[in-house]
Design a protein around this motif. Sequence first.
Motif, short mmCIF file in Angstrom:
data_model
loop_
_atom_site.label_atom_id
_atom_site.label_comp_id
_atom_site.label_asym_id
_atom_site.label_seq_id
_atom_site.Cartn_x
_atom_site.Cartn_y
_atom_site.Cartn_z
N ARG A 150 0.74 -1.19 -0.05
CA ARG A 150 0.03 0.15 -0.13
C ARG A 150 0.87 1.17 0.19
O ARG A 150 0.63 2.21 -0.66
N ALA A 151 2.01 1.32 0.86
CA ALA A 151 2.74 2.48 0.92
C ALA A 151 3.59 2.70 -0.40
O ALA A 151 3.81 3.68 -0.75
N ALA A 152 4.00 1.49 -1.18
CA ALA A 152 4.74 1.71 -2.39
C ALA A 152 3.84 2.34 -3.20
O ALA A 152 4.17 2.94 -4.26
N LEU A 153 2.48 1.87 -3.47
CA LEU A 153 1.70 2.31 -4.60
C LEU A 153 1.46 3.82 -4.10
O LEU A 153 1.33 4.65 -5.08
N ALA A 154 1.07 4.41 -2.82
CA ALA A 154 1.18 5.86 -2.65
C ALA A 154 2.40 6.57 -3.04
O ALA A 154 2.29 7.77 -3.43
N LEU A 155 3.62 6.06 -2.76
CA LEU A 155 4.82 6.70 -3.05
C LEU A 155 5.02 6.47 -4.60
O LEU A 155 5.58 7.52 -5.07
N ALA A 156 4.77 5.60 -5.19
CA ALA A 156 4.67 5.53 -6.76
C ALA A 156 3.84 6.58 -7.39
O ALA A 156 4.16 7.09 -8.64
N LEU A 157 2.73 7.21 -6.62
CA LEU A 157 2.00 8.01 -7.34
C LEU A 157 2.04 9.68 -6.77
O LEU A 157 1.64 10.43 -7.27
N GLU A 158 3.35 9.77 -6.24
CA GLU A 158 3.60 10.97 -5.47
C GLU A 158 4.29 11.93 -6.59
O GLU A 158 5.11 11.47 -7.26
N THR A 159 3.85 12.98 -6.58
CA THR A 159 3.98 13.83 -7.60
C THR A 159 5.18 14.95 -7.19
O THR A 159 6.02 15.67 -7.95
N SER A 160 5.32 15.18 -5.68
CA SER A 160 6.50 15.80 -5.28
C SER A 160 7.59 14.92 -4.97
O SER A 160 7.63 13.77 -5.50
N MET A 161 8.68 15.68 -4.51
CA MET A 161 9.84 14.82 -4.26
C MET A 161 9.55 13.73 -3.03
O MET A 161 9.49 14.16 -2.07
N PRO A 162 9.48 12.22 -3.53
CA PRO A 162 9.10 11.38 -2.65
C PRO A 162 10.22 11.14 -1.64
O PRO A 162 11.58 11.47 -2.06
N LYS A 163 9.62 10.67 -0.42
CA LYS A 163 10.86 10.35 0.71
C LYS A 163 10.71 9.02 1.21
O LYS A 163 9.55 8.38 0.73
N ASP A 164 11.96 8.43 1.57
CA ASP A 164 11.76 7.03 1.88
C ASP A 164 10.43 6.77 2.93
O ASP A 164 10.30 7.62 4.03
N VAL A 165 9.96 5.70 3.04
CA VAL A 165 8.99 5.22 3.99
C VAL A 165 9.73 4.09 4.91
O VAL A 165 9.98 3.22 4.24
N HIS A 166 9.56 4.32 6.19
CA HIS A 166 10.19 3.25 6.84
C HIS A 166 8.99 2.43 7.81
O HIS A 166 8.41 3.32 8.58
N LEU A 167 9.00 1.22 7.66
CA LEU A 167 8.15 0.56 8.46
C LEU A 167 8.52 -0.30 9.37
O LEU A 167 9.62 -0.83 9.61
N ASN A 168 7.60 -0.66 10.72
CA ASN A 168 8.32 -1.52 11.52
C ASN A 168 7.77 -2.95 11.67
O ASN A 168 6.98 -3.29 10.78
N SER A 169 8.40 -3.73 12.26
CA SER A 169 8.45 -5.10 12.16
C SER A 169 8.03 -5.65 13.69
O SER A 169 8.46 -4.81 14.66
#
Length: 336
Positions: free
Chosen positions: A309-328
């Motif tokens: 889900r986060a990858a889809l949102a990041l892929a559609l980002e039109t501004s300068m995208p930043k890394d997303v860090h997920l917890n385990s």
Amino acid sequence: MAWDAAGGSATLRDVAEVAGVSASTASRVLNNGGQGVSNDLSVRVRAVADALGYVSNQAARALRGHRSGVVLLASDPRTSSIAAMAAGMEEAGRERGVSVSIAAVGPDADAHLAVLRILRGMRPLALVVTSASFVGTESARILPELEAAKREGANVVFIGEHEYDFPAIRFDDVQIGRTVAAHMATLGRARPAILTSQGHPAIEGRTQGFLEGLTARGYDGESIPVESSEVSRAGGYASTNRLLRRRERPDMILAGNDVLAIGALHALRDADVEAPGDVALSGVDDIPIARDLTPALTTVSLPFLEAGRAALALALETSMPKDVHLNSTLVTRESA
């Protein structure tokens, strides 16, 4: 004859002329999988296409002026982690009215490049690349294709750790390794060992974390045996057999992922070594079978659905995208 290698505007005829073959032969290699063409000739045509920046433009002509869909690139779409990522992407895509598809990039650089050229011709909105799909491939040959796709207007996003200039969904594999090591260090075992896989970014990061975590809790990091293999049940099995032949057999094994751990469990069983009685064992990923093993596997659960889900949102980002860090989450079961 002239072409713009950076823009990928070389034609099929350009490729055929430089490679010294007919246009029909070049087409069979680049558009139809090389059926009926010798391996040497196929390699030559692909090398020329690579050098000229050729992209199959049949789909591009059909979709000129439009971009459609997000594509997830994976080496093996059948794995549980990839399936969960794809499901997350599809869920998020439906919510945003974007189609999502999966492309199997194949086992080597030539297959990877062939898929990427076809995808560039289809003008996707974005490409989502699993870091694991780069394992065992010649990334220096593949990265220019991703960079060309980005220049042509497609966002490029990675899932997993990588060293390239693209935004990513990251799990912090080093910290995952430290978390596993902290738990394993509470078991009162004296002789830890590690199963890893060189060239696999996630597993290498976890291995670094294992060593850092164990060293921080009083173990001598220099004396901890680290066995490397391919990421497979057979690889984990062979590495564990090597560990069991050591003069000082380990009494706990930290595996870089669950697949290696499953191979280790089978090797222990075949050697009449009890887990966890004789050897405590852990993995990472929490694949579905992990809970059904005997003993059930202590591991780390990663949010693969959320990553999609986060990858889809990041892929559609039109501004300068930043890394997303997920917890385990550490999941303790009977193996350790």
